[in-house]
Design a protein around this motif. Structure first.
Motif, short mmCIF file in Angstrom:
data_model
loop_
_atom_site.label_atom_id
_atom_site.label_comp_id
_atom_site.label_asym_id
_atom_site.label_seq_id
_atom_site.Cartn_x
_atom_site.Cartn_y
_atom_site.Cartn_z
N GLU A 571 2.71 4.18 6.63
CA GLU A 571 2.91 3.06 7.55
C GLU A 571 1.83 2.02 7.28
O GLU A 571 0.69 2.37 6.98
N VAL A 576 -4.32 -2.25 8.69
CA VAL A 576 -4.42 -0.82 9.02
C VAL A 576 -3.31 -0.06 8.29
O VAL A 576 -2.13 -0.40 8.43
N ARG A 578 -1.66 3.82 7.19
CA ARG A 578 -1.59 5.26 7.44
C ARG A 578 -1.15 5.91 6.14
O ARG A 578 -0.03 5.69 5.67
N GLU A 656 -1.78 13.25 7.28
CA GLU A 656 -1.91 11.80 7.28
C GLU A 656 -3.26 11.42 7.88
O GLU A 656 -3.77 12.11 8.76
N THR A 658 -5.64 7.66 8.97
CA THR A 658 -5.59 6.21 9.19
C THR A 658 -6.83 5.58 8.59
O THR A 658 -7.95 6.01 8.85
N HIS A 660 -8.54 1.58 6.97
CA HIS A 660 -8.49 0.12 7.10
C HIS A 660 -8.63 -0.48 5.70
O HIS A 660 -9.44 -0.04 4.89
#
Length: 938
Positions: A571, A576, A578, A656, A658, A660
């Motif tokens: 995503e 941002v 993922r 997964e 997250t 930046h």
């Protein structure tokens, strides 16, 4: 209910009467509109017929009045000219004219026809054997279903011949009325002055009523309207008709436009009937609906009454204190447990009293769990203090808005919770202490092993030293994993947010595992989707731990085959991302129970239980904890692959995280021409409290030409004005982010003014950098430097932005500086001092030693050292106090902490003391080299 029924039927009848009146009025209005439309159409067509008749005669008269008409049969030129006029006249009125004839009293005849199929003229002149009759005046005679119109030709005052025009009136009216004919809705018909219908475009044989009335009005040359009937042989139908008198070639006719009344009546009555039925259905539906609702409400009322009685019974029997009170804080109901809790004789004595005031009760804390959100308070009682959970919710009691307050005695639970919390703290402290105690001798083992590996041992001894080092490294990894698991479970694990290269980290993990397992026959493969960004911000060390631990786990269960890692974008939302990782091996197959044991919980499994592995692995459990800490979820599936033989095996671990995006803003300024450090004109923007001398000394050490200003309201507008008027004034902006100066406010102002694209922007900060890197990317800041940093760090960043910049510091001098540096090693443990001293010898440095904090203070007073390596945990005077004392009398002292305690609190305390950074034991030669080169004492 009878009243509702009467009202319903009355409303229905009233609506039906209104509908009838409305649709009757609508019908009359529609009839009036239709008649007016018919009148308008019949008048339009009638005027057109009269005009056509008049022009038909006048145009023929114009040809007849030609001066040379007498020469038509004798002069060829005149003949051709007049024939063209006649043909033109014929073409103009081709819907009316069938043929034309011109003859004279000498027997000369000219005839003209037109073949419509071939679109060609048929004409000719001849001399008649019998002299045609000469009409002395205009007249019209019937000719079967057509008419012949005679017009005298006068030459020299005498009638010398005739124009004879054959006209087809039926065809003419059929043509002009076809534009208005609507089959079944509107048609036209024509009557003569005798009242006979001579044309009707309505199909079939039709007779009309009131023909005499129409004929009489037409005789008097009157137009009009009427509603009458027509008879088609199958029945009589009502019609609307509008009639209009017309004259054609001297003959009087009546033109009539008609339409059936049934068409209007049928649609309007149908709509009225449908609307009436729909109205009836709606009213009946509403009636039935309310009747059903009334019954339901009645049943609900009974059920509510029963529920209320049941609630009262439950309240009385519940082993939980319950009090129901109204808006005036008056108790409406209470149970026995509440009476006991508040020292009443029974619950009846509480009814009507005010709710006990608990504002003076000691607040113990908030509670959020299976009982809902509430507060835990301490209530004093005759048998001792009680911990009570207090919560309330709105209710309706006896038809009145009330509040139900619940009191649950959680004294035992609170005691157990405190014991558990104290146990967790004790366990965390124990693990921290164990880690520290184990690291201290391990530091010596690793250090001595490294010294042995450099001592030129025999091949067999070198192999033993190598095995010893690998065992020590393995033990260190286990200790780190134990400590990290403890930090995760106690909530003390803190993730970094720093820039790193994703592909480099993944490659590092693979190379590390392959380097430490050179004898393995397993193939290592990776596939990173091109869409995955490489420059990202996150915690590279924790990601390295996750991938490495999972790789080690796969390798331990895979003898041959391959281990395959994939990475893709799951995503993307702005900056941002993922990222989705999947690690698949071809090793053993795990059952559900084995997967639970491996990762610390059930995840996914679909194979039967195989051989149980009794050994406990902390690596996979730590990997799962770290993934969850990074906002992801680990999913394991076994078997994962199918062999060519059809046998399934292997394990697939998916997760997964997250991150930046760390992509720099593209600069509109060309930076390739800056070759010298003195060419990079710099503006430092500080806070209002003044400038940071430590940071500015680093800038001056490099030789950057710098100007300093404090951030004011007009600072950004002044920078923009300088960019326009003096574009060569600045190229580098340095923002200071300090506790008393928000550097991000400056960055936001620069980004709003679109200056981030024009300048290279750096930020220096001594604040906690968590979250700073991602904010810098979003605001267009090119790099964030966290204190402490050295001149070399800043120079490397400048080289990254100014590619043509030359190295002004001289990379070849670092080794010489290291060799000449004076270093003081402070540690109360002899083995640790020996290890660090031995490692420094590798760098060519003969260190001095201090066994305590007090001895370190005395030695620092005697002579200045280029570097002091300070242990933190020492008896009497610890490393923190010793460092503060030394910095009090020597502000230029470079002190670096050296400790096995690497907790975040320890790092913060180290920085607050004034020490440059914290090195974790066991330390390596490269760690020491980096520190010596990073902090050259000027």
């Amino acid at each position: 209910m009878k009243k509702i029924t009467i009202i319903t039927y009355s409303a229905f009848l009233l609506i039906m009467v209104i509908n009838i009146a409305f649709y009757k009025s609508l019908y009359n209005n529609q009839v009036e509109y239709s008649v007016k439309l018919l009148e308008k159409q019949v008048r339009t067509v009638g005027s057109e017929v009269d005009t056509t008749s008049m022009h038909l005669i006048s145009d023929l008269t114009e040809i007849n009045s030609s001066n040379d008409l007498a020469l038509f049969f004798s002069d060829k030129a005149v003949n051709e000219r007049i024939k063209e006029k006649i043909k033109l006249y014929y073409s103009k009125y081709k819907e009316i004219i069938v043929s034309m004839m011109l003859y004279n009293n000498a027997g000369d005849v000219y005839t003209l026809f037109k073949d419509e199929e071939r679109n060609s003229w048929l004409d000719g002149s001849y001399r008649a054997q019998t002299q045609p009759e000469i009409a002395e005046r205009e007249r019209i005679e019937p000719d079967r279903d057509k008419f012949k119109y005679y017009v005298p030709v006068v030459i020299d005052g005498k009638v010398a011949g005739n124009f004879v025009i054959t006209v087809d009136i039926t065809r003419y009216f059929s043509t002009i009325l076809s534009k208005y004919f609507l089959d079944g809705h509107q048609w036209q018909w024509l009557i003569n002055d005798e009242g006979n219908v001579i044309f009707d475009n309505q199909k079939g044989i039709i007779s009309y009523s009131q023909m005499k009335k129409i004929s009489d009005n037409l005789t008097e040359r009157k137009s009009g309207r009427l509603i009458h009937n027509m008879d088609t042989g199958a029945g009589s139908d009502g019609i609307l008709s509008s009639y209009y008198p017309v004259t054609f070639l001297g003959m009087n006719y009546g033109l009539v436009f008609s339409q059936p009344t049934e068409f209007l009546r049928k649609h309007i009555l149908r709509d009225a009937l449908l609307m009436g039925l729909l109205t009836l259905a709606v009213i009946l539906s509403v009636f039935v609906f309310y009747r059903v609702q009334f019954k339901r409400q009645k049943q609900k009322f009974k059920a509510t009454k029963a529920s209320e009685n049941t609630l009262v019974s439950i309240i009385d029997q519940m082993p939980v204190g319950m009090v129901v009170y109204n808006r005036n804080m008056e108790i409406l109901r209470a149970n026995k447990h509440a009476a006991t809790l508040f020292s009443y004789e029974n619950e009846k004595h509480m009814t009507g009293k005010l709710v006990p005031d608990l504002s003076g009760s000691e607040y113990a804390g908030d509670f959020n769990g299976q009982f809902g959100q509430g507060k835990v308070i301490r209530l004093a009682g005759p048998s001792g203090d009680r911990m009570v959970f207090r919560n309330n919710l709105p209710v309706v009691f006896s038809g009145e808005e009330s509040t139900l307050e619940v009191f649950i005695d959680v004294t035992a639970l609170e005691s157990a919770r405190k014991q558990e919390a104290e146990a967790n703290i004790a366990r965390s402290e124990l693990l921290a202490r164990m880690s520290f105690e184990i690291r201290t001798p391990l530091n010596g083992i690793i250090g001595m092993t490294e010294m042995l590996s450099r001592a030129g041992l025999s091949e067999e001894s070198a192999e033993v030293a190598k095995l010893l080092r690998r065992s020590a490294d393995l033990l260190l990894n286990i200790i780190n994993d134990i400590f990290d698991v403890s930090k995760v479970e106690t909530g003390k694990m803190i993730l970094d947010e720093i820039p790193f290269m994703l592909r480099e980290e993944i490659s590092y993990c693979f190379n590390l595992v392959k380097r430490e397992n050179p004898e393995s026959f397993v193939r290592f493969k990776s596939d990173i989707d091109p869409a995955v960004p490489d420059h990202i911000i996150g915690d590279p060390y924790r990601l390295r731990q996750i991938i490495t631990n999972l790789l080690y786990n796969s390798l331990s269960s895979t003898q041959t085959g391959e281990i395959f890692l994939t990475c893709s974008v799951a995503e993307a939302n702005g900056n941002v991302f993922r990222l989705a990782f999947a690690l698949t091996d071809t090793g053993k197959t795990y059952s559900r129970a084995e997967i639970k044991k491996l990762f610390g919980e059930y995840i996914t499994g679909r194979n039967a239980r195989e051989v149980w592995a009794e050994e406990l692995k902390l690596g996979p459990i730590l990997a799962r904890h770290l993934i969850e800490l990074m906002g992801g979820e680990l999913v394991a599936v076994s078997p994962a692959v199918k062999e060519s033989s059809g046998r399934e095996k292997g394990l697939k671990v998916s997760f997964e995280i997250t991150v930046h995006l760390n992509e720099r803003l593209t600069k509109s300024t060309d930076l390739s021409g800056y070759r010298k450090i003195t060419d990079i004109r710099t503006l430092a923007i500080t806070g209002g409290e003044g400038r940071d001398d430590d940071f500015l000394s680093v800038i001056h050490r490099l030789g950057l030409p710098v100007s300093v200003t404090s951030f004011q309201k007009n600072t950004v507008s002044q920078i923009n004005a300088d960019r326009i008027n003096n574009p060569e004034r600045y190229i580098l902006l340095v923002i200071f982010d300090e506790p008393d100066a928000d550097g991000f406010a400056v960055a936001e102002a620069l980004r709003a003014a679109k200056l981030a694209e024009e300048y290279v922007i750096l930020m220096f900060t001594s604040n906690d950098p968590k979250g700073h890197y991602s904010r810098c990317v979003d605001l267009g800041i090119d790099h964030l430097l966290v204190k402490p940093f050295a001149s070399e760090d800043l120079l490397n960043i400048l080289k990254d932005h100014f590619p043509a910049l030359q190295d002004v510091m001289g990379s070849g001098n670092s080794r010489g500086k290291s060799a000449s540096a004076s270093v003081l090693v402070v540690d109360d443990n002899y083995l640790n001092r020996k290890v660090v001293g031995s490692l420094l010898k590798v760098l060519g440095i003969m260190a001095e030693y201090a066994e305590s904090g007090s001895e370190a203070i005395e030695k620092a007073k005697e002579k200045p050292f280029d570097l002091i390596l300070m242990d933190l945990i020492m008896p009497e005077i610890d490393g923190f106090e010793a460092a503060r004392t030394i910095l009090d009398f020597d502000r230029s002292a470079i002190i670096v902490a050296l400790s096995a305690d690497t907790m975040p609190d320890t790092r913060v305390k180290t920085e607050q003391t004034g020490m440059k950074e914290l090195l974790a034991k066991p330390v390596s030669v490269e760690d020491l080299r980096r520190v010596i080169e990073r902090y050259p004492k000027s």
